[in-house]
Design a protein around this motif. Structure first.
Motif, PDB file in Angstrom:
ATOM      1  N   VAL A 315       0.838  -1.195   0.000  1.00 43.92           N
ATOM      2  CA  VAL A 315       0.000   0.000   0.000  1.00 43.92           C
ATOM      3  C   VAL A 315       0.878   1.252   0.000  1.00 43.92           C
ATOM      4  N   LEU A 316       1.922   1.240   0.831  1.00 47.38           N
ATOM      5  CA  LEU A 316       2.834   2.380   0.881  1.00 47.38           C
ATOM      6  C   LEU A 316       3.607   2.518  -0.427  1.00 47.38           C
ATOM      7  N   ALA A 317       4.021   1.380  -0.984  1.00 45.48           N
ATOM      8  CA  ALA A 317       4.796   1.410  -2.228  1.00 45.48           C
ATOM      9  C   ALA A 317       4.006   2.020  -3.366  1.00 45.48           C
ATOM     10  N   GLN A 318       2.711   1.734  -3.427  1.00 44.05           N
ATOM     11  CA  GLN A 318       1.897   2.274  -4.516  1.00 44.05           C
ATOM     12  C   GLN A 318       1.732   3.785  -4.420  1.00 44.05           C
ATOM     13  N   ALA A 319       1.908   4.332  -3.223  1.00 46.15           N
ATOM     14  CA  ALA A 319       1.866   5.786  -3.084  1.00 46.15           C
ATOM     15  C   ALA A 319       3.093   6.422  -3.714  1.00 46.15           C
ATOM     16  N   LEU A 320       4.183   5.657  -3.818  1.00 41.05           N
ATOM     17  CA  LEU A 320       5.417   6.137  -4.432  1.00 41.05           C
ATOM     18  C   LEU A 320       5.504   5.771  -5.907  1.00 41.05           C
ATOM     19  N   ASP A 321       4.893   4.657  -6.271  1.00 39.61           N
ATOM     20  CA  ASP A 321       4.949   4.184  -7.655  1.00 39.61           C
ATOM     21  C   ASP A 321       3.690   3.362  -7.917  1.00 39.61           C
ATOM     22  N   THR A 322       2.755   3.954  -8.648  1.00 39.74           N
ATOM     23  CA  THR A 322       1.478   3.280  -8.889  1.00 39.74           C
ATOM     24  C   THR A 322       1.650   1.971  -9.644  1.00 39.74           C
ATOM     25  N   LYS A 323       2.793   1.816 -10.330  1.00 42.27           N
ATOM     26  CA  LYS A 323       3.053   0.590 -11.081  1.00 42.27           C
ATOM     27  C   LYS A 323       3.835  -0.442 -10.263  1.00 42.27           C
ATOM     28  N   SER A 324       4.006  -0.171  -8.975  1.00 43.98           N
ATOM     29  CA  SER A 324       4.780  -1.063  -8.121  1.00 43.98           C
ATOM     30  C   SER A 324       4.187  -2.468  -8.133  1.00 43.98           C
ATOM     31  N   ALA A 325       5.044  -3.453  -8.425  1.00 47.67           N
ATOM     32  CA  ALA A 325       4.588  -4.835  -8.493  1.00 47.67           C
ATOM     33  C   ALA A 325       4.267  -5.360  -7.100  1.00 47.67           C
ATOM     34  N   LYS A 326       3.280  -6.205  -7.019  1.00 47.52           N
ATOM     35  CA  LYS A 326       2.890  -6.781  -5.735  1.00 47.52           C
ATOM     36  C   LYS A 326       3.944  -7.786  -5.289  1.00 47.52           C
ATOM     37  N   PRO A 327       4.548  -7.591  -4.106  1.00 45.46           N
ATOM     38  CA  PRO A 327       5.594  -8.511  -3.659  1.00 45.46           C
ATOM     39  C   PRO A 327       5.013  -9.824  -3.143  1.00 45.46           C
ATOM     40  N   VAL A 328       5.860 -10.825  -3.088  1.00 45.63           N
ATOM     41  CA  VAL A 328       5.471 -12.146  -2.599  1.00 45.63           C
ATOM     42  C   VAL A 328       6.158 -12.375  -1.261  1.00 45.63           C
ATOM     43  N   ALA A 329       5.372 -12.548  -0.201  1.00 41.53           N
ATOM     44  CA  ALA A 329       5.931 -12.758   1.139  1.00 41.53           C
ATOM     45  C   ALA A 329       6.476 -14.174   1.255  1.00 41.53           C
ATOM     46  N   MET A 330       7.746 -14.284   1.618  1.00 42.00           N
ATOM     47  CA  MET A 330       8.400 -15.592   1.754  1.00 42.00           C
ATOM     48  C   MET A 330       8.692 -15.953   3.214  1.00 42.00           C
ATOM     49  N   ALA A 331       8.475 -14.993   4.124  1.00 45.49           N
ATOM     50  CA  ALA A 331       8.723 -15.241   5.547  1.00 45.49           C
ATOM     51  C   ALA A 331       7.385 -15.450   6.257  1.00 45.49           C
ATOM     52  N   ALA A 332       7.397 -16.234   7.321  1.00 47.75           N
ATOM     53  CA  ALA A 332       6.175 -16.511   8.072  1.00 47.75           C
ATOM     54  C   ALA A 332       5.999 -15.503   9.203  1.00 47.75           C
ATOM     55  N   ALA A 617      -0.705  14.542   7.353  1.00 44.15           N
ATOM     56  CA  ALA A 617      -1.964  13.789   7.265  1.00 44.15           C
ATOM     57  C   ALA A 617      -1.886  12.727   6.175  1.00 44.15           C
ATOM     58  N   THR A 618      -1.089  13.004   5.131  1.00 40.50           N
ATOM     59  CA  THR A 618      -0.931  12.038   4.030  1.00 40.50           C
ATOM     60  C   THR A 618      -0.423  10.699   4.550  1.00 40.50           C
ATOM     61  N   LEU A 619       0.544  10.738   5.458  1.00 38.69           N
ATOM     62  CA  LEU A 619       1.097   9.493   5.998  1.00 38.69           C
ATOM     63  C   LEU A 619       0.057   8.748   6.823  1.00 38.69           C
ATOM     64  N   TYR A 620      -0.678   9.482   7.648  1.00 39.85           N
ATOM     65  CA  TYR A 620      -1.721   8.844   8.447  1.00 39.85           C
ATOM     66  C   TYR A 620      -2.819   8.249   7.552  1.00 39.85           C
ATOM     67  N   ASN A 621      -3.166   8.958   6.477  1.00 41.48           N
ATOM     68  CA  ASN A 621      -4.171   8.436   5.550  1.00 41.48           C
ATOM     69  C   ASN A 621      -3.696   7.148   4.884  1.00 41.48           C
ATOM     70  N   LEU A 622      -2.399   7.092   4.567  1.00 36.62           N
ATOM     71  CA  LEU A 622      -1.844   5.868   3.990  1.00 36.62           C
ATOM     72  C   LEU A 622      -1.982   4.693   4.950  1.00 36.62           C
ATOM     73  N   LEU A 623      -1.648   4.936   6.213  1.00 36.63           N
ATOM     74  CA  LEU A 623      -1.748   3.868   7.206  1.00 36.63           C
ATOM     75  C   LEU A 623      -3.202   3.436   7.396  1.00 36.63           C
ATOM     76  N   ARG A 624      -4.113   4.397   7.434  1.00 37.08           N
ATOM     77  CA  ARG A 624      -5.527   4.044   7.571  1.00 37.08           C
ATOM     78  C   ARG A 624      -6.014   3.234   6.375  1.00 37.08           C
ATOM     79  N   SER A 625      -5.554   3.611   5.173  1.00 37.03           N
ATOM     80  CA  SER A 625      -5.987   2.875   3.984  1.00 37.03           C
ATOM     81  C   SER A 625      -5.482   1.438   3.986  1.00 37.03           C
ATOM     82  N   ALA A 626      -4.414   1.195   4.767  1.00 40.95           N
ATOM     83  CA  ALA A 626      -3.892  -0.165   4.895  1.00 40.95           C
ATOM     84  C   ALA A 626      -4.522  -0.904   6.074  1.00 40.95           C
ATOM     85  N   GLY A 627      -5.479  -0.254   6.735  1.00 43.25           N
ATOM     86  CA  GLY A 627      -6.182  -0.914   7.832  1.00 43.25           C
ATOM     87  C   GLY A 627      -5.507  -0.781   9.187  1.00 43.25           C
ATOM     88  N   ILE A 628      -4.607   0.169   9.340  1.00 42.22           N
ATOM     89  CA  ILE A 628      -3.879   0.329  10.600  1.00 42.22           C
ATOM     90  C   ILE A 628      -4.743   1.112  11.587  1.00 42.22           C
TER      91      ILE A 628
END
Length: 634
Positions: A315-332, A617-628
């Motif tokens: 979610v944060l990455a897309q605020a910097l680059d809308t074309k940011s590829a979705k990463p794959v989580a490899m850690a548990a 406020a932009t940073l707080y809005n980003l966190l809220r949009s990610a469900g924080i």
């Protein structure tokens, strides 16, 4: 080790020390063309370069006697890559990797060939390193320049030059003209006056690292033999943290390697560009791909963070680059409850008390050490430390401000200095019981300093005997840490003299000018003196020196490249992010960097005592949009 030293056919080579690499990473490792690698947080950028080095060296793709040059932005990244390659290759192979910072690379060129520069640009051989700031440039422009020749402009023209952009735009903004500027603008005339004052205004030249970078580039333009020697020496070039590359550094690489057969691999993450204030280029990847015909290759895996943190990171990455590829989580994930939250406190004291209690409880319930946590701040770490340290001490947990100055050296930088690392290794070898790994480290480093080939068994045996004898003598003379700074300094000087000061200076270019070696030794003595206080034993003192049992407190910029189980960002408020509206992209990238240091948990704290949160406020809005969620902590 014999297996690692033999030649391997390219089609039979396999990654070493890891179970596997993701498909794109393996393609880069085996590539024979220039590659631009966009590697997000936790993608294993250093591991990728280490595996590529192993592949090139072990398959003979980087043929003897040619070498691999790896250039990093930070010293610890350069050291880390050297260590990784040494773990994955026979020492005969690993010895053909030259890993260093851009600054060290440029400085080495000036130290070796600088006297071949044209007189107008030639520094004295004993030039000193300086770190000018905005105040210095303002004083020069407003108080030292005087009026320019009438053909160039007026005094008012000089006063119109923006102090903040003088260095970036005029002083080192472009390649230096061999014969100086012809028909200069007021800005170019002022820059030349600064250059000439720095180079020839006193018996010793005074140069900043950006100036050294510009001189190195000019040197290779006017000295084709030196440039061609580099081209012949290096078959491959690695550039790490490429998103932070400056125009100065890029121009230097371009002058040396553009149009040659040297294969370049540039690795970084455009979403983590936090050095634009230090003259980082706006779009280095695009320039590299256009100029060198590099193929862009993204990496998707995130081996560091839990799946929930990776989701939030995207979610944060897309605020910097809308074309940011979705990463794959490899850690548990390994914790219960929220992996990210915002905690609001009534006061800074309540904040400190609660954080200390929380960390103490987490250490106990998850069997974690203090170094599994980090407290990150935006700036002015000392102000935060003054409140936080007593609260953590009350819980029996040391908290260490790694941004504080020890003499003339920042503590975090002191610990990464080659001399500091070698001093600690020799002391641990001499005075600690479990010292086996330090024996190998000391013999390897000292062998390099003494110019002993790894396969010279007789010389290696003499070195081992010499090291053993010195360690026994050191222990006999100092069964416990010396008391008082003069005695600590005497002990350190004894080690330096045994190693050989001239050998240290010859091996590490940063110590050749400006008294930097003495500043590092002074800082090491001061820090060891403090660490050995209260009559502790050697092991406790050296643990304190390295901060093994203390929670680090540092700024975002200094956390780059590090990782922790839990990241606690203290002070998500307008006061800390006062410049947010001046460059929201870089500030958001800094926020992204802080977040992505975490493996399992990220906490943000806020108290109104330090400021509002309307500007960010932009940073707080980003966190809220990610469900924080935000929680009021009583």
């Amino acid at each position: 080790m014999a297996v690692l030293s033999r030649r391997v056919r390219p089609d039979q080579w396999q990654p070493i020390g890891v179970a596997a690499l993701e498909a794109n990473a393996l393609n880069v490792v085996r590539s024979s063309e220039n590659r631009s690698v966009i590697a997000g947080p936790g993608a294993g950028k250093t591991e990728l370069l280490a595996q590529r080095a192993a592949y090139l060296l072990q398959t003979g793709t980087a043929p003897r006697p040619r070498r691999i040059l790896a250039i990093s932005f930070k010293r610890d990244a350069a050291v880390n890559l050297t260590a990784r390659v040494a773990q994955r290759c026979h020492r005969d192979h690993a010895g053909r990797l030259d890993s260093m910072t851009f600054d060290a690379f440029a400085k080495g060129l000036i130290d070796r060939f600088g006297q071949a520069l044209p007189t107008h640009w030639r520094p004295t051989p004993d030039y000193e390193i300086v770190f000018p700031g905005e105040r210095d440039f303002r004083d020069f422009l407003q108080n030292q320049l005087g009026s320019p020749p009438a053909s160039i402009g007026t005094y008012a023209d000089l006063q119109a030059i923006a102090v903040k952009s003088f260095e970036r735009r005029h002083l080192v903004g472009s390649r230096l003209p061999v014969a100086g500027w012809r028909n200069p603008t007021p800005g170019q005339w002022a820059a030349d006056q600064y250059w000439q004052s720095s180079l020839h205004g006193s018996a010793t030249s005074h140069l900043s690292f950006p100036m050294i970078g510009r001189l190195a580039e000019l040197l290779l333009r006017v000295n084709p033999m030196a440039r061609d020697a580099l081209r012949l020496t290096y078959s491959h070039l690695f550039m790490d943290e490429f998103q932070d590359t400056t125009q100065i550094q890029y121009d230097l690489v371009q002058t040396i390697f553009m149009g040659t057969a040297t294969v370049i691999t540039a690795v970084g993450d455009n979403k983590q560009q936090i050095m634009r204030w230090a003259m980082a280029m706006d779009a280095p990847f695009a320039a590299f791909e256009a100029d060198f015909g590099a193929t862009r290759t993204p990496l998707y895996n995130n081996y560091r963070s839990s799946p929930d943190l990776v989701r939030i990171q995207h979610v944060l990455a897309q605020a910097l680059d809308t074309k940011s590829a979705k990463p794959v989580a490899m850690a548990a994930g390994s914790i219960t409850g929220e992996s990210c939250a915002i905690w609001d406190f009534s006061s800074v004291q309540a904040e400190a008390t609660h954080l200390a209690a929380f960390v103490a409880a987490e250490m106990k319930s998850h069997d974690l050490s203090p170094r599994d946590f980090v407290l990150l701040v935006r700036q002015k770490a000392g102000d935060y430390a003054a409140v936080l340290e007593p609260a953590f001490a009350a819980r029996g947990i040391p908290l260490r401000n790694e941004a504080r100055m020890v003499g003339h050296v920042m503590l975090q930088e002191l610990l990464a200095e080659e001399v500091s690392e070698l001093l600690v290794a020799i002391l641990r070898l001499a005075v600690c019981q479990a010292s086996g790994r330090y024996w190998t480290l000391c013999q390897g480093r000292l062998g390099i300093l003494r110019g002993i080939a790894p396969d010279d068994e007789a010389a290696q045996a003499r070195l081992a005997s010499d090291l053993d004898r010195f360690a026994l003598d050191l222990l006999a003379a100092h069964t416990s840490p010396p008391v008082g700074k003069p005695n600590v300094r005497s002990t350190i000087d004894g080690i330096i003299n045994w190693i050989g000061r001239d050998r240290i200076v010859a091996a590490y270019p940063a110590y050749r000018q400006g008294g930097w070696l003495d500043k590092v030794i002074d800082a090491a003595a001061e820090h060891l003196h403090i660490s050995a206080g209260n009559g502790v034993d050697w092991e406790t003192a050296l643990d304190a020196y390295e901060g093994l049992h203390a929670i680090p407190l540092m700024t975002i910029h200094k956390s780059k490249g590090l990782e922790y189980h839990s990241v606690i960002f203290v002070g998500l408020d307008d006061g800390a992010w006062w410049s947010f509206d001046k460059d929201q992209i870089e500030a958001t990238a800094g926020f992204f960097v802080a977040f992505t240091r975490a493996k399992q948990r990220v906490l943000f704290t806020y108290t109104a005592h330090r400021g509002n949160r309307s500007k960010i406020a932009t940073l707080y809005n980003l966190l809220r949009s990610a469900g924080i969620q935000t929680h009021q902590i009583a």
